[in-house]
Write a protein that holds these residues in place. Structure first.
Motif, PDB file in Angstrom:
ATOM      1  N   ASP A   1       1.013  -1.363   0.139  1.00 17.29           N
ATOM      2  CA  ASP A   1      -0.028   0.233   0.194  1.00 17.29           C
ATOM      3  C   ASP A   1       0.607   1.073   0.157  1.00 17.29           C
ATOM      4  O   ASP A   1       2.185   1.126  -0.023  1.00 17.29           O
ATOM      5  CB  ASP A   1      -1.025   0.505   0.955  1.00 17.29           C
ATOM      6  N   GLY A   2       0.326   2.194   0.216  1.00 15.79           N
ATOM      7  CA  GLY A   2       1.354   3.734  -0.019  1.00 15.79           C
ATOM      8  C   GLY A   2       1.565   3.522   1.081  1.00 15.79           C
ATOM      9  O   GLY A   2       2.921   4.783   1.419  1.00 15.79           O
ATOM     10  N   ARG A   3       2.027   3.344   1.825  1.00 15.98           N
ATOM     11  CA  ARG A   3       2.434   3.613   3.416  1.00 15.98           C
ATOM     12  C   ARG A   3       4.432   2.301   2.978  1.00 15.98           C
ATOM     13  O   ARG A   3       4.474   1.774   4.139  1.00 15.98           O
ATOM     14  CB  ARG A   3       1.331   2.933   4.685  1.00 15.98           C
TER      15      ARG A   3
ATOM     16  N   ARG B   1       1.618  -0.475  -4.983  1.00 18.60           N
ATOM     17  CA  ARG B   1       2.710  -0.451  -5.927  1.00 18.60           C
ATOM     18  C   ARG B   1       2.508  -2.515  -5.316  1.00 18.60           C
ATOM     19  O   ARG B   1       2.716  -3.056  -5.164  1.00 18.60           O
ATOM     20  CB  ARG B   1       3.694   0.239  -5.487  1.00 18.60           C
TER      21      ARG B   1
ATOM     22  N   GLY C   1      -2.965   5.812  -0.401  1.00 17.31           N
ATOM     23  CA  GLY C   1      -1.596   5.340  -1.749  1.00 17.31           C
ATOM     24  C   GLY C   1      -1.822   5.581  -2.632  1.00 17.31           C
ATOM     25  O   GLY C   1      -0.866   5.369  -3.236  1.00 17.31           O
TER      26      GLY C   1
ATOM     27  N   THR D   1       3.469   1.358 -10.121  1.00 15.64           N
ATOM     28  CA  THR D   1       2.106   1.304 -10.256  1.00 15.64           C
ATOM     29  C   THR D   1       0.621   0.679  -9.735  1.00 15.64           C
ATOM     30  O   THR D   1       0.701   0.248 -11.575  1.00 15.64           O
ATOM     31  CB  THR D   1       1.268   3.241  -9.952  1.00 15.64           C
TER      32      THR D   1
END
Length: 398
Positions: free
Chosen positions: A319-321, A359, A356, A376
């Motif tokens: 994830d975005g984190r 990826r 976010g 992405t």
């Protein structure tokens, strides 16, 4: 001539079409499938894929496991085993279905042919005979493994109806997921409008003694369009484009998983659409009801568009984190969709959209060195490629 060698001298059997496929397999690339030798690539994987999507292709389906199920209780027996309502399948029709263990975890998926009122043919990837026989206790039904008794071919591509017509088989009235019988060289040929490519195509079922004459007739009839035999690698790209699951690629059969956290339910593999709770009891029903009502599914099966043009095979998803939230199970660069596509298992609730975005961690080989790419990954719909010709009846002539 009967093969008198010991089993350990020839651990893999050859199919009734092997002589023709071996002659075409100039790269000599073979692999095992259910105890048989199968071609991976014959000459050029890209050209073989092109035949599937642009002309006509032949793929050897003989290793597919086949069970003949017959008897007065055949419908009740199959309804007890599988997720869908077998009683709704008409004679001459095919049903895509799946089955679970008592915990509601997927064992396999496959196609069920209704040959008669009380006679069926179940085709699948894995072997289940002991489980099927144990499940038959109390039912007036017989279950036999007929894998070696039926030679099967997959004929896929936009020109396939024309090829069959040239070969003497009129399939113009055959609708998707239906089959019909045709006379051939003193025997019976069954043709079903089914396949693993998401395209116009057919599967052909015949006795092994007539396998090579059938192959020769189809190759001669398809010479006008450049028909060619294809291997598993080309077929795999087509099935990913079609969004179809494959055992040991997208899921581990529940009876073969060594790690408890690797098994998945139909809800976690996007197969919940086929669950029919109204038909009565079936394997895994209680567990699946509890999963549905309690919203306890841990995973979701999703389709992804991947940035760039590198296939994201087995990539980890973040994830975005930078927290791991899933993994890609099947991936390919799609020549038809012109994009990098993937099927993946994602932890809920990240399937609904990770903050976010997602990826994919991809490792691309660049002249002996792997380069780490963080690309992405965007949720999308399945299938990735779905031409109208796959369902048009009568089929188009190419």
């Amino acid at each position: 001539m009967k093969d008198l060698r010991h089993h350990y001298e020839a651990p893999l059997r050859t199919t009734p079409f092997h002589d023709r496929i071996a002659a075409a397999n100039v790269l000599n690339q073979w692999g095992p499938w259910a105890g048989y030798t199968t071609a991976l690539v014959l000459e050029d994987a890209e050209m073989e894929y092109s035949a599937i999507r642009n002309t006509a292709s032949l793929y050897d389906l003989c290793p597919m496991i086949k069970y003949r199920i017959a008897g007065r209780d055949a419908v009740d027996y199959l309804n007890r085993l599988t997720l869908r309502d077998v009683a709704r399948v008409a004679v001459g029709a095919v049903q895509y279905t799946a089955w679970c263990d008592d915990r509601g975890k997927l064992l396999d998926d496959g196609t069920l042919f209704r040959l008669g009122e009380a006679e069926f043919l179940l085709c699948c990837q894995e072997r289940h005979l002991p489980w099927l026989l144990d499940s038959a206790i109390g039912f007036e039904v017989s279950v036999h493994d007929v894998t070696a008794e039926i030679a099967a071919l997959s004929l896929q591509g936009p020109c396939t109806a024309s090829v069959l017509d040239a070969a003497g088989f009129d399939v113009s009235a055959l609708k998707p997921y239906r089959f019909a019988s045709f006379p051939f060289d003193g025997g019976d040929l069954i043709i079903s409008r089914t396949g693993f490519t998401g395209d116009l195509g057919y599967e052909l079922w015949i006795e092994p003694a007539l396998a090579l004459p059938l192959w020769d007739r189809l190759m001669a009839a398809g010479a006008y369009c450049g028909i060619r035999p294809v291997g598993s690698h080309a077929l795999d790209i087509a099935r990913i484009e079609a969004g179809f699951l494959a055992a040991h690629a997208d899921f581990v059969p529940a009876d073969q998983a060594l790690r408890e956290d690797r098994v998945r339910s139909p809800y976690e593999l996007a197969l919940d659409w086929m669950i029919d709770f109204g038909k009565g009891h079936f394997n895994g029903r209680r567990a699946l009801l509890a999963e549905r009502d309690g919203q306890t599914s841990e995973w979701a099966f999703v389709a992804l568009d991947i940035e760039g043009n590198v296939a994201a095979d087995h990539a980890i998803l973040y994830d975005g984190r930078n927290r791991e939230v899933g993994q890609i199970t099947s991936a390919a660069w799609s020549p038809s969709a012109k994009r990098s596509i993937a099927l993946a298992q994602v932890r809920r609730p990240h399937h609904a959209g990770a903050k976010g975005g997602l990826r994919a961690e991809i490792y691309a080989l660049r002249e002996l060195h792997y380069v780490k790419l963080m690309m992405t990954a965007r949720m999308t719909e399945r299938p990735f490629f779905a031409p109208p010709r796959r369902r048009t009846t009568p089929p188009g002539r190419f």
